[in-house]
Design a protein around this motif. Structure first.
Motif, PDB file in Angstrom:
ATOM      1  N   UNK A 172      35.479  20.085  22.971  1.00 33.32           N
ATOM      2  CA  UNK A 172      34.791  21.453  22.591  1.00 33.32           C
ATOM      3  C   UNK A 172      34.815  22.398  23.820  1.00 33.32           C
ATOM      4  N   UNK A 173      34.255  23.487  23.227  1.00 36.85           N
ATOM      5  CA  UNK A 173      34.205  24.582  24.445  1.00 36.85           C
ATOM      6  C   UNK A 173      33.248  24.338  25.132  1.00 36.85           C
ATOM      7  N   UNK A 174      31.968  23.650  24.784  1.00 39.69           N
ATOM      8  CA  UNK A 174      30.933  23.452  25.673  1.00 39.69           C
ATOM      9  C   UNK A 174      31.282  22.564  26.749  1.00 39.69           C
ATOM     10  N   UNK A 175      32.210  21.374  26.439  1.00 39.61           N
ATOM     11  CA  UNK A 175      32.408  20.506  27.375  1.00 39.61           C
ATOM     12  C   UNK A 175      33.342  21.228  28.316  1.00 39.61           C
ATOM     13  N   UNK A 176      34.283  21.977  28.015  1.00 38.52           N
ATOM     14  CA  UNK A 176      35.002  22.940  28.912  1.00 38.52           C
ATOM     15  C   UNK A 176      34.282  23.581  29.778  1.00 38.52           C
ATOM     16  N   UNK A 177      33.115  24.268  29.335  1.00 31.90           N
ATOM     17  CA  UNK A 177      32.125  25.196  30.005  1.00 31.90           C
ATOM     18  C   UNK A 177      31.524  24.274  31.257  1.00 31.90           C
ATOM     19  N   UNK A 178      31.005  22.951  31.075  1.00 31.22           N
ATOM     20  CA  UNK A 178      30.397  22.211  31.815  1.00 31.22           C
ATOM     21  C   UNK A 178      31.371  21.874  32.969  1.00 31.22           C
ATOM     22  N   UNK A 179      32.373  21.479  32.577  1.00 31.95           N
ATOM     23  CA  UNK A 179      33.412  21.230  33.622  1.00 31.95           C
ATOM     24  C   UNK A 179      33.779  22.348  34.413  1.00 31.95           C
ATOM     25  N   UNK A 180      33.947  23.368  33.910  1.00 32.32           N
ATOM     26  CA  UNK A 180      34.261  24.577  34.638  1.00 32.32           C
ATOM     27  C   UNK A 180      33.004  24.745  35.691  1.00 32.32           C
ATOM     28  N   UNK A 181      31.864  24.517  35.276  1.00 34.31           N
ATOM     29  CA  UNK A 181      30.688  24.855  36.134  1.00 34.31           C
ATOM     30  C   UNK A 181      30.840  24.232  37.365  1.00 34.31           C
ATOM     31  N   UNK A 182      31.134  22.731  36.937  1.00 35.77           N
ATOM     32  CA  UNK A 182      31.235  21.396  38.150  1.00 35.77           C
ATOM     33  C   UNK A 182      32.391  22.017  39.012  1.00 35.77           C
ATOM     34  N   UNK A 183      33.264  22.261  38.541  1.00 29.32           N
ATOM     35  CA  UNK A 183      34.563  22.633  39.466  1.00 29.32           C
ATOM     36  C   UNK A 183      34.705  24.086  39.809  1.00 29.32           C
ATOM     37  N   UNK A 184      33.516  24.882  39.754  1.00 29.22           N
ATOM     38  CA  UNK A 184      33.800  26.364  40.042  1.00 29.22           C
ATOM     39  C   UNK A 184      34.092  26.743  41.232  1.00 29.22           C
ATOM     40  N   UNK A 185      33.788  25.945  42.708  1.00 32.69           N
ATOM     41  CA  UNK A 185      34.402  26.293  43.783  1.00 32.69           C
ATOM     42  C   UNK A 185      35.542  26.243  44.001  1.00 32.69           C
ATOM     43  N   UNK A 187      37.649  26.661  41.215  1.00 32.75           N
ATOM     44  CA  UNK A 187      38.244  27.480  40.513  1.00 32.75           C
ATOM     45  C   UNK A 187      38.200  29.062  41.108  1.00 32.75           C
ATOM     46  N   UNK A 188      37.235  29.239  41.947  1.00 32.21           N
ATOM     47  CA  UNK A 188      37.132  30.416  42.454  1.00 32.21           C
ATOM     48  C   UNK A 188      38.073  30.563  43.847  1.00 32.21           C
ATOM     49  N   UNK A 189      38.540  29.250  44.424  1.00 29.46           N
ATOM     50  CA  UNK A 189      39.637  29.402  45.271  1.00 29.46           C
ATOM     51  C   UNK A 189      40.936  29.476  44.638  1.00 29.46           C
ATOM     52  N   UNK A 190      41.027  29.556  43.379  1.00 29.59           N
ATOM     53  CA  UNK A 190      42.371  29.718  42.903  1.00 29.59           C
ATOM     54  C   UNK A 190      43.045  28.621  42.332  1.00 29.59           C
ATOM     55  N   UNK A 191      42.649  27.380  42.270  1.00 32.40           N
ATOM     56  CA  UNK A 191      43.123  26.170  41.902  1.00 32.40           C
ATOM     57  C   UNK A 191      43.377  26.287  40.206  1.00 32.40           C
ATOM     58  N   UNK A 192      44.696  25.903  40.042  1.00 30.76           N
ATOM     59  CA  UNK A 192      45.176  26.013  38.698  1.00 30.76           C
ATOM     60  C   UNK A 192      44.308  24.990  37.794  1.00 30.76           C
ATOM     61  N   UNK A 193      43.988  25.549  36.627  1.00 34.67           N
ATOM     62  CA  UNK A 193      43.145  24.642  35.647  1.00 34.67           C
ATOM     63  C   UNK A 193      43.450  24.701  34.480  1.00 34.67           C
ATOM     64  N   UNK A 194      43.889  23.353  33.719  1.00 35.78           N
ATOM     65  CA  UNK A 194      44.481  23.243  32.744  1.00 35.78           C
ATOM     66  C   UNK A 194      43.453  22.591  31.642  1.00 35.78           C
ATOM     67  N   UNK A 195      42.994  23.467  30.573  1.00 34.85           N
ATOM     68  CA  UNK A 195      41.855  22.947  29.641  1.00 34.85           C
ATOM     69  C   UNK A 195      42.840  22.633  28.440  1.00 34.85           C
TER      70      UNK A 195
END
Length: 440
Positions: A172-185, A187-195
């Protein structure tokens, strides 16, 4: 964000400490009360660079604490990382998922509405979907996602805080949103993110490990050809590794891979592929595994040859017990497998390792262990270099030659400075290297 981490072994402890260091509130859960007590006191269960300091900082800050109660963990947060082991089943190649299933079964009765159960354990493809059905049926509104780890033992803290990529498998998009928030630092540093879908995420982990294991076994197969042809596998590896399409990493001919991941993961992958009708596609993994095992036998055979055809009544000094440098892990250690084989065939074996002696002693109590390199090699007829710790590259071969009975070394990792050792009077031998040939 609040989260629980269930299972505080190698993966779980690192993940819990790193998440707390990022500012999350973390509750670690483990069934072992002694481990929980040690972790609560800031003492990690494994040797891992930087983990002790990170763990102490996280516990002192109050952002990380530990418990033996899974129910407490379920009530503490709405995000639960599952980090328990998935060893090889004793009756075959498949993965044993009892611990993963037990964690999910234990969480379900206590889950808060909307909870997300996130697997980090390496599992066969289809596991997340199976567990999601179980969770959804017992706890409506809750779901499962999969977020495999890509940690290298010895640099797990760095790999967690500065990952090369993040992979999440979600329904679900909700699960993706939760994990994006956990790993936000990250993602902000430019780490590639594969959903991805969960099946793809599960396969990314086993496919990556299978590729790396294949690369190791490939160069070791070439080392066997080099020996037969009178060629040099180290120079061969350097030459083909200079090709940007191939690259030099994991092209080190030698004793092969071990540890808690590669061996059992490629076997479990092959077993699962058979289950879903794709066994022929990964049949090569059986040969990858056989080549890797053969390297241990070849090392034992060469050592026996160097001792005149028999280990009986010979003394052997062993440098290395851990399956790789930077770790105290001896699970499926090639080094210990070779040392134990020499012992069982009549040799007197003394083992040194900078970090893994306690674990090695527990796994192979019949061997002799010492914290002193010179003591391990004293009166030795042969020295075996089996784990490429940097400490061994700094050993003075001239000083070591003064304590051995016969100055001959089998460098099963092709990691020592061969010319320096030869200049100091040593006879140097290695897998995949023609006698007397030196890489430059």
């Amino acid at each position: 964000m609040r989260m629980t981490v269930v299972g505080t072994g190698y993966v779980g402890t690192v993940h819990a400490a790193c998440m707390a260091d990022l500012g999350h509130e973390v509750l670690g859960v483990d069934i072992d009360p002694e481990r929980v007590a040690a972790l609560s006191a800031g003492q990690p269960p494994v040797h891992e660079e930087g983990l002790g300091q990170l763990l102490a900082r996280a516990t002192d800050s109050g952002r990380l604490r530990f418990t033996t109660s899974l129910a407490e963990g379920a009530r503490f947060a709405e995000v639960h990382f599952v980090c328990v082991g998935t060893p090889q089943r004793p009756d075959g190649w498949a993965a044993d998922l009892r611990h993963v299933d037990a964690v999910v079964d234990g969480l379900v009765p206590h889950l808060r509405p909307g909870s997300l159960v996130v697997g980090k354990s390496t599992v066969p493809v289809g596991t997340a979907a199976r567990l999601d059905r179980r969770v959804a049926a017992a706890a409506p509104g809750c779901e499962v996602a999969w977020n495999p780890e890509f940690l290298r033992e010895g640099s797990a803290v760095h790999d967690t805080m500065h990952p090369e990529r993040l992979v999440v498998g979600v329904f679900s998009e909700r699960a993706d949103s939760v994990l994006r928030e956990i790993y936000r630092p990250m993602l902000e540093a430019g780490v590639p993110y594969f959903s991805t879908d969960p099946a793809t995420a599960e396969l990314v982990k086993v496919a990556a490990n299978s590729f790396l294991a294949t690369k190791i076994s490939f160069i070791n197969a070439m080392s066997e050809v080099c020996e037969a042809a009178g060629a040099d596998a180290v120079l061969l590896a350097r030459a083909i590794g200079a090709d940007s399409r191939i690259g030099p990493l994991f092209l080190e001919p030698g004793l092969g891979f071990g540890g808690s991941c590669f061996p059992k993961d490629i076997r479990a992958f092959a077993a699962r592929a058979e289950d879903i009708g794709a066994g022929e596609a990964v049949a090569f993994l059986h040969e990858v595994d056989r080549i890797n095992t053969r390297q241990r036998h070849r090392t034992v055979d060469l050592a026996r040859t160097l001792l005149g055809g028999s280990f009986r009544d010979r003394r052997i000094g062993v440098l290395g017990a851990a399956f790789k440098p930077g770790s105290d892990d001896v699970r499926d250690s090639p080094a210990l497998a070779v040392a134990a084989a020499a012992h069982h065939q009549g040799a007197s074996v003394r083992v040194h390792d900078p970090q893994a002696l306690d674990n090695a002693r527990a796994a192979f109590p019949d061997l002799t262990y010492t914290h002193d390199v010179a003591k391990a090699c004293e009166d030795a007829d042969l020295v075996l270099h089996l784990t490429p710790w940097p400490e061994y590259r700094r050993v003075d071969p001239a000083a070591l030659a003064a304590v051995v009975h016969r100055p001959q070394v089998l460098d099963a990792r092709n990691a020592l400075d061969e010319e320096t050792w030869r200049t100091a009077g040593w006879s140097v031998h290695a897998l995949g290297r023609a006698a007397g040939r030196r890489a430059s």
